[in-house]
Design an enzyme around this catalytic site. Structure first.
Site, PDB file in Angstrom:
ATOM      1  N   HIS A   1       1.417  -1.552   0.321  1.00  0.00           N
ATOM      2  CA  HIS A   1       0.045  -0.302  -0.327  1.00  0.00           C
ATOM      3  C   HIS A   1       0.553   1.346  -0.116  1.00  0.00           C
ATOM      4  CE1 HIS A   1      -3.635  -2.655   1.508  1.00  0.00           C
ATOM      5  NE2 HIS A   1      -3.270  -2.402   0.734  1.00  0.00           N
TER       6      HIS A   1
ATOM      7  N   SER B   1       0.748  -1.007  -6.266  1.00  0.00           N
ATOM      8  CA  SER B   1       0.609  -1.548  -6.825  1.00  0.00           C
ATOM      9  C   SER B   1       1.195  -2.047  -8.036  1.00  0.00           C
ATOM     10  CB  SER B   1      -0.986  -2.548  -7.293  1.00  0.00           C
ATOM     11  OG  SER B   1      -0.686  -3.504  -8.074  1.00  0.00           O
TER      12      SER B   1
ATOM     13  N   LYS C   1     -14.526  -9.598  -8.283  1.00  0.00           N
ATOM     14  CA  LYS C   1     -12.853 -10.532  -9.153  1.00  0.00           C
ATOM     15  C   LYS C   1     -12.124 -11.573  -8.358  1.00  0.00           C
ATOM     16  CE  LYS C   1      -9.835  -9.733 -12.697  1.00  0.00           C
ATOM     17  NZ  LYS C   1      -8.613  -8.539 -12.853  1.00  0.00           N
ATOM     18  N   ASP C   2     -11.911 -11.106  -7.408  1.00  0.00           N
ATOM     19  CA  ASP C   2     -11.347 -12.071  -5.622  1.00  0.00           C
ATOM     20  C   ASP C   2     -11.824 -13.433  -5.278  1.00  0.00           C
ATOM     21  OD1 ASP C   2      -9.159 -10.294  -6.312  1.00  0.00           O
ATOM     22  OD2 ASP C   2      -9.275  -9.605  -4.512  1.00  0.00           O
TER      23      ASP C   2
ATOM     24  N   GLU D   1       8.167 -33.630  -0.795  1.00  0.00           N
ATOM     25  CA  GLU D   1       7.008 -33.797  -2.014  1.00  0.00           C
ATOM     26  C   GLU D   1       7.378 -32.470  -3.151  1.00  0.00           C
ATOM     27  OE1 GLU D   1       3.751 -34.130  -1.499  1.00  0.00           O
ATOM     28  OE2 GLU D   1       3.385 -34.819   0.899  1.00  0.00           O
TER      29      GLU D   1
END
Length: 388
Positions: A206, A210, A232-233, A276
């Site tokens: 912030h 971005s 959207k998220d 893994e």
């Protein structure tokens, strides 16, 4: 009588206003693509892992005699225990898928130039890898025990201090009950450290703004985060939860090694020890170097090199959107990562060893050259600009 309308609570209350400016009214670049969903998906993954981990810890016994059977108890006797454990193991795999997508997007679009955001994110990656390794040991199955033995033994390659470090981590002279207790404590604590690092990561994001696909300044063309990006998220959350449910309920063995459903036996070494899938690329790099110390350094550098990317950047523009050569090299780099992941599960024999060595060289060459390959294009564009 005044005609002025009262301010909404999100503007008048200082605490609510702070939260609103951080999420609700956050100015966000208008051209963010679906790849930017990976950040919020990572937050969801972390929450899933913390909550399922807390409930699993209630029933888990960190003792070498009972650890394996406590996992069996969770799977068979605890109400919905099998759903909890499958969700936790599946969540770990999806967590890494989102992390690698997030990092790949950051490299492609030059997000590493927001240095504090990138450095805090890389620290989060290292914390996640440590947490995942510690958690893999807890079921005390065959692959858990031998994976812990092999990986912790790597520290013995460090000159002079190596043997002391290994014994300190083990809490004795071999992987034992003390080791399991230590691993359980750190596996439980580290996610909360990750939560603190996430808050720092968001604070830096912030503060610095971005990134976006074009690499332009964040304050040129923005819209509020809500409702555009919350919607959207939300779609991303639904897709991730659907994938988690599908794998957890129907195909849990997609993300689990059957060898780990056998109780640990120090007297019986598995034919092929492997971690893994999300550690396989680093494991392939480790095995590609004949020297033990060299292998450990190369494996560590494969992750630590991300810290160096802000200093390696010499292009005028941020991302690769305007650099065709860099785009091509990036996809070669991605392929080398995938091939190394495959090689990590292959036996240590010809021709896999030689291919691993070649791919390790390609991996390091490409990740170092990606941030500077745009220089010839910058020179050419600047020359054409002067001539015009």
């Amino acid at each position: 009588m005044s005609d002025m309308k009262p301010k909404p609570v999100r503007k008048s209350d200082p605490m609510v206003n702070l939260m609103s400016n951080s999420i609700y009214d956050l100015p966000t670049p208008v051209n963010l693509s679906t790849l930017w969903n990976s950040g919020s998906l990572l937050g969801l993954c972390l929450m899933i892992q913390i909550f399922t981990g807390i409930f699993l810890a209630i029933h888990y016994t960190p003792n070498t005699e009972y650890a394996f059977y406590s996992v069996v108890h969770i799977m068979r006797d605890v109400n919905c225990g099998w759903v909890l454990r499958n969700t936790h193991t599946t969540g770990a795999s999806l967590f890494f898928m989102c992390v690698y997508t997030h990092i790949g997007r950051g490299i492609y679009y030059g997000s590493y130039l927001r240095s504090m955001v990138w450095l805090s994110g890389t620290s989060l990656l290292l914390s996640l890898m440590a947490t995942a390794f510690l958690g893999y040991v807890l079921p005390w199955g065959q692959m858990s025990y031998w994976g812990a033995t092999v990986i912790t033994n790597l520290l013995s390659a460090i000159p002079k201090l190596g043997d002391y470090l290994v014994k300190w981590i083990w809490g004795g002279f071999t992987v034992s009950n003390s080791t399991l207790n230590r691993f359980f404590v750190f596996h439980f604590v580290l996610p909360f450290l990750m939560l603190a690092l996430t808050v720092m990561h968001l604070a830096f994001l912030h503060s610095e703004g971005s990134n976006n696909p074009l690499g332009l300044k964040s304050n040129i063309n923005t819209i509020p985060f809500h409702p555009f990006f919350t919607l959207k998220d939300t779609v991303g959350f639904v897709v991730l939860l659907a994938c988690t449910s599908f794998i957890s309920l129907l195909f849990p063995l997609l993300v689990s090694d059957p060898q780990n459903f056998i109780k640990a036996n120090p007297m019986s070494t598995p034919t092929h020890i492997q971690p893994e899938w999300y550690f396989l690329f680093a494991y392939a790099i480790l095995r590609a170097i004949p020297n033990k110390l060299g292998g450990v350094l190369a494996m560590t550098l494969a992750i630590v090199v991300l810290y160096m990317m802000p200093t390696l950047h010499h292009n005028i523009m941020m991302g690769m959107s305007f650099y065709p050569t860099s785009q091509m090299v990036f996809w070669f780099f991605l392929n080398s990562f995938l091939i190394l992941t495959w090689l990590g599960s292959a036996p240590t024999e010809t021709p896999f060893t030689e291919i691993s060595q070649l791919m390790t060289l390609v991996y390091f060459l490409l990740i170092v050259t990606i941030p500077m390959l745009g220089k010839p294009w910058d020179t050419m564009i600047f020359r054409d600009y002067q001539e015009s």
